[in-house]
Motif scaffolding. Structure first.
Motif, PDB file in Angstrom:
ATOM      1  N   PRO A  96      37.127  38.901  42.933  1.00 38.19           N
ATOM      2  CA  PRO A  96      36.064  39.539  43.718  1.00 38.19           C
ATOM      3  C   PRO A  96      35.609  40.864  43.098  1.00 38.19           C
ATOM      4  CG  PRO A  96      37.816  38.776  45.162  1.00 38.19           C
ATOM      5  CD  PRO A  96      38.312  38.620  43.749  1.00 38.19           C
ATOM      6  N   THR A  97      36.525  41.575  42.459  1.00 40.77           N
ATOM      7  CA  THR A  97      36.169  42.848  41.832  1.00 40.77           C
ATOM      8  C   THR A  97      35.230  42.628  40.657  1.00 40.77           C
ATOM      9  OG1 THR A  97      38.279  43.801  42.500  1.00 40.77           O
ATOM     10  CG2 THR A  97      37.101  44.906  40.703  1.00 40.77           C
ATOM     11  N   ILE A  98      35.564  41.692  39.784  1.00 38.39           N
ATOM     12  CA  ILE A  98      34.703  41.424  38.628  1.00 38.39           C
ATOM     13  C   ILE A  98      33.346  40.896  39.091  1.00 38.39           C
ATOM     14  CG2 ILE A  98      34.464  40.124  36.472  1.00 38.39           C
ATOM     15  CD1 ILE A  98      36.692  42.305  36.432  1.00 38.39           C
ATOM     16  N   LEU A  99      33.330  40.074  40.120  1.00 44.58           N
ATOM     17  CA  LEU A  99      32.068  39.584  40.675  1.00 44.58           C
ATOM     18  C   LEU A  99      31.214  40.750  41.169  1.00 44.58           C
ATOM     19  CD1 LEU A  99      30.312  37.146  41.414  1.00 44.58           C
ATOM     20  CD2 LEU A  99      31.551  37.038  43.591  1.00 44.58           C
ATOM     21  N   ARG A 100      31.842  41.721  41.812  1.00 43.19           N
ATOM     22  CA  ARG A 100      31.100  42.894  42.267  1.00 43.19           C
ATOM     23  C   ARG A 100      30.563  43.691  41.072  1.00 43.19           C
ATOM     24  NH1 ARG A 100      34.679  41.947  46.372  1.00 43.19           N
ATOM     25  NH2 ARG A 100      33.863  42.288  48.475  1.00 43.19           N
ATOM     26  N   LEU A 101      31.373  43.828  40.021  1.00 34.94           N
ATOM     27  CA  LEU A 101      30.913  44.567  38.837  1.00 34.94           C
ATOM     28  C   LEU A 101      29.726  43.879  38.180  1.00 34.94           C
ATOM     29  CD1 LEU A 101      34.359  45.568  37.287  1.00 34.94           C
ATOM     30  CD2 LEU A 101      32.704  47.105  38.395  1.00 34.94           C
ATOM     31  N   VAL A 102      29.762  42.553  38.127  1.00 38.74           N
ATOM     32  CA  VAL A 102      28.648  41.803  37.538  1.00 38.74           C
ATOM     33  C   VAL A 102      27.349  42.082  38.295  1.00 38.74           C
ATOM     34  CG1 VAL A 102      27.739  39.457  37.234  1.00 38.74           C
ATOM     35  CG2 VAL A 102      30.064  39.987  36.545  1.00 38.74           C
ATOM     36  N   ASN A 103      27.463  42.309  39.587  1.00 40.25           N
ATOM     37  CA  ASN A 103      26.287  42.517  40.433  1.00 40.25           C
ATOM     38  C   ASN A 103      26.073  43.982  40.818  1.00 40.25           C
ATOM     39  OD1 ASN A 103      25.254  39.715  41.017  1.00 40.25           O
ATOM     40  ND2 ASN A 103      27.425  39.502  41.460  1.00 40.25           N
ATOM     41  N   ALA A 104      26.732  44.892  40.131  1.00 43.10           N
ATOM     42  CA  ALA A 104      26.682  46.312  40.493  1.00 43.10           C
ATOM     43  C   ALA A 104      25.295  46.934  40.323  1.00 43.10           C
ATOM     44  CB  ALA A 104      27.712  47.097  39.693  1.00 43.10           C
ATOM     45  N   SER A 105      24.406  46.287  39.589  1.00 47.41           N
ATOM     46  CA  SER A 105      23.065  46.849  39.416  1.00 47.41           C
ATOM     47  C   SER A 105      22.315  46.942  40.744  1.00 47.41           C
ATOM     48  CB  SER A 105      22.262  46.022  38.404  1.00 47.41           C
ATOM     49  OG  SER A 105      22.088  44.706  38.893  1.00 47.41           O
ATOM     50  N   ALA A 106      22.765  46.213  41.744  1.00 48.93           N
ATOM     51  CA  ALA A 106      22.122  46.269  43.055  1.00 48.93           C
ATOM     52  C   ALA A 106      22.573  47.482  43.871  1.00 48.93           C
ATOM     53  CB  ALA A 106      22.426  44.990  43.835  1.00 48.93           C
ATOM     54  N   LEU A 107      23.520  48.255  43.332  1.00 52.71           N
ATOM     55  CA  LEU A 107      24.062  49.411  44.039  1.00 52.71           C
ATOM     56  C   LEU A 107      23.448  50.710  43.535  1.00 52.71           C
ATOM     57  CD1 LEU A 107      27.853  48.440  43.939  1.00 52.71           C
ATOM     58  CD2 LEU A 107      26.259  48.157  45.859  1.00 52.71           C
ATOM     59  N   THR A 108      23.585  51.730  44.339  1.00 51.27           N
ATOM     60  CA  THR A 108      23.178  53.071  43.901  1.00 51.27           C
ATOM     61  C   THR A 108      24.227  53.584  42.914  1.00 51.27           C
ATOM     62  OG1 THR A 108      24.431  54.230  45.614  1.00 51.27           O
ATOM     63  CG2 THR A 108      22.177  53.532  46.198  1.00 51.27           C
ATOM     64  N   PRO A 109      23.888  54.598  42.126  1.00 47.58           N
ATOM     65  CA  PRO A 109      24.883  55.160  41.204  1.00 47.58           C
ATOM     66  C   PRO A 109      26.170  55.609  41.919  1.00 47.58           C
ATOM     67  CG  PRO A 109      22.714  55.946  40.606  1.00 47.58           C
ATOM     68  CD  PRO A 109      22.569  55.199  41.912  1.00 47.58           C
ATOM     69  N   LYS A 110      26.023  56.206  43.084  1.00 44.55           N
ATOM     70  CA  LYS A 110      27.209  56.654  43.840  1.00 44.55           C
ATOM     71  C   LYS A 110      28.041  55.450  44.285  1.00 44.55           C
ATOM     72  CE  LYS A 110      28.710  59.451  47.725  1.00 44.55           C
ATOM     73  NZ  LYS A 110      28.350  60.318  48.836  1.00 44.55           N
ATOM     74  N   GLN A 111      27.389  54.382  44.747  1.00 42.53           N
ATOM     75  CA  GLN A 111      28.108  53.169  45.164  1.00 42.53           C
ATOM     76  C   GLN A 111      28.807  52.520  43.970  1.00 42.53           C
ATOM     77  OE1 GLN A 111      24.669  51.272  46.931  1.00 42.53           O
ATOM     78  NE2 GLN A 111      25.496  51.532  49.002  1.00 42.53           N
ATOM     79  N   ARG A 112      28.150  52.509  42.813  1.00 43.52           N
ATOM     80  CA  ARG A 112      28.781  51.954  41.608  1.00 43.52           C
ATOM     81  C   ARG A 112      30.006  52.761  41.223  1.00 43.52           C
ATOM     82  NH1 ARG A 112      23.235  51.023  39.837  1.00 43.52           N
ATOM     83  NH2 ARG A 112      23.288  52.986  38.689  1.00 43.52           N
ATOM     84  N   ALA A 113      29.908  54.081  41.289  1.00 47.75           N
ATOM     85  CA  ALA A 113      31.053  54.941  40.950  1.00 47.75           C
ATOM     86  C   ALA A 113      32.218  54.684  41.911  1.00 47.75           C
ATOM     87  CB  ALA A 113      30.635  56.409  40.991  1.00 47.75           C
ATOM     88  N   THR A 114      31.905  54.507  43.172  1.00 55.30           N
ATOM     89  CA  THR A 114      32.949  54.213  44.162  1.00 55.30           C
ATOM     90  C   THR A 114      33.585  52.862  43.875  1.00 55.30           C
ATOM     91  OG1 THR A 114      31.848  55.555  45.844  1.00 55.30           O
ATOM     92  CG2 THR A 114      33.401  53.885  46.637  1.00 55.30           C
ATOM     93  N   LEU A 115      32.761  51.873  43.531  1.00 57.79           N
ATOM     94  CA  LEU A 115      33.274  50.548  43.180  1.00 57.79           C
ATOM     95  C   LEU A 115      34.245  50.644  42.007  1.00 57.79           C
ATOM     96  CD1 LEU A 115      33.255  47.423  43.312  1.00 57.79           C
ATOM     97  CD2 LEU A 115      31.219  47.495  41.853  1.00 57.79           C
ATOM     98  N   VAL A 116      33.868  51.359  40.965  1.00 59.78           N
ATOM     99  CA  VAL A 116      34.721  51.493  39.782  1.00 59.78           C
ATOM    100  C   VAL A 116      35.995  52.260  40.126  1.00 59.78           C
ATOM    101  CG1 VAL A 116      34.865  52.514  37.471  1.00 59.78           C
ATOM    102  CG2 VAL A 116      32.830  51.225  38.142  1.00 59.78           C
ATOM    103  N   ASP A 117      35.864  53.337  40.883  1.00 60.54           N
ATOM    104  CA  ASP A 117      37.049  54.117  41.270  1.00 60.54           C
ATOM    105  C   ASP A 117      38.022  53.281  42.091  1.00 60.54           C
ATOM    106  OD1 ASP A 117      36.022  56.330  39.957  1.00 60.54           O
ATOM    107  OD2 ASP A 117      35.310  57.316  41.796  1.00 60.54           O
ATOM    108  N   ASN A 118      37.500  52.520  43.044  1.00 61.71           N
ATOM    109  CA  ASN A 118      38.356  51.665  43.880  1.00 61.71           C
ATOM    110  C   ASN A 118      39.018  50.571  43.053  1.00 61.71           C
ATOM    111  OD1 ASN A 118      37.701  53.168  46.141  1.00 61.71           O
ATOM    112  ND2 ASN A 118      36.186  51.715  46.891  1.00 61.71           N
ATOM    113  N   ALA A 119      38.256  49.997  42.124  1.00 61.55           N
ATOM    114  CA  ALA A 119      38.808  48.957  41.254  1.00 61.55           C
ATOM    115  C   ALA A 119      39.913  49.542  40.371  1.00 61.55           C
ATOM    116  CB  ALA A 119      37.705  48.344  40.393  1.00 61.55           C
ATOM    117  N   ARG A 120      39.681  50.730  39.846  1.00 62.99           N
ATOM    118  CA  ARG A 120      40.688  51.374  38.996  1.00 62.99           C
ATOM    119  C   ARG A 120      41.981  51.608  39.793  1.00 62.99           C
ATOM    120  NH1 ARG A 120      37.671  54.681  36.568  1.00 62.99           N
ATOM    121  NH2 ARG A 120      37.645  53.635  34.572  1.00 62.99           N
ATOM    122  N   ALA A 121      41.851  52.084  41.014  1.00 59.41           N
ATOM    123  CA  ALA A 121      43.036  52.331  41.848  1.00 59.41           C
ATOM    124  C   ALA A 121      43.768  51.021  42.140  1.00 59.41           C
ATOM    125  CB  ALA A 121      42.622  53.014  43.152  1.00 59.41           C
TER     126      ALA A 121
END
Length: 166
Positions: A96-121
């Motif tokens: 699910p994380t990689i699927l979200r990253l593939v579609n991250a262009s639909a997010l705002t920059p702040k939402q993308r940063a949060t997605l990456v930070d959460n995935a990293r954790a």
């Protein structure tokens, strides 16, 4: 049930350790192979009646709060062994994380940063758990699988490191 699906096979494999309730099977699946094969509570409770109907498991003792144990039958052992020795076919990773990253262009920059930070954790925690599992593993197969989980978490963290910040 001539052709077991992977979820059914996973449950039969867990029942090789002894009788278990659906809840115990969910927990056991997460503990034993959650790093690379997810089994949801709904999948477990959908699969158990089908396995019972096919004679691969039988009902065991009734537990507290109406929990029901399931016991592997001789037919279940035979079906599981047949599944183990059959051609595995191609692996398919469901992340699910990689699927979200593939579609991250639909997010705002702040939402993308949060997605990456959460995935990293999340992957850092998975790496720590896999390291502990590797140290605790006595069986060479369990150790190899735990080492694979480490490599997977490291690869995911490396992927996250390649994503530009901002």
């Amino acid at each position: 049930m001539s052709d077991l699906n992977a979820t059914a096979a996973a449950l039969l494999g867990l029942l090789h350790d002894g009788p278990a309730t659906g809840g115990q099977l969910v927990a056991g699946a997460y503990e034993r192979f959650g790093a690379f094969f997810s089994v949801t509570r709904s999948q477990v409770y959908r699969e158990l009646p089908a396995l019972s109907k096919e004679g691969l498991v039988r009902l065991g003792k009734q537990g507290p709060r109406s929990s029901q144990q399931y016991v592997l039958t001789a037919a279940g052992k035979k079906a599981f062994k047949a599944w183990l020795t059959s051609e595995a076919g191609p692996d398919h990773m469901r992340s699910p994380t990689i699927l979200r990253l593939v579609n991250a262009s639909a997010l705002t920059p702040k939402q993308r940063a949060t997605l990456v930070d959460n995935a990293r954790a999340s992957y850092t925690q998975e790496l720590d758990e896999a390291k502990a599992a590797t140290k605790a593993a006595e069986d060479p197969y369990a150790k190899a699988v735990a080492e694979f989980a480490q490599a997977h978490a490291k690869a995911a963290l490396k992927l996250l490191d390649t994503i530009p910040q901002a």
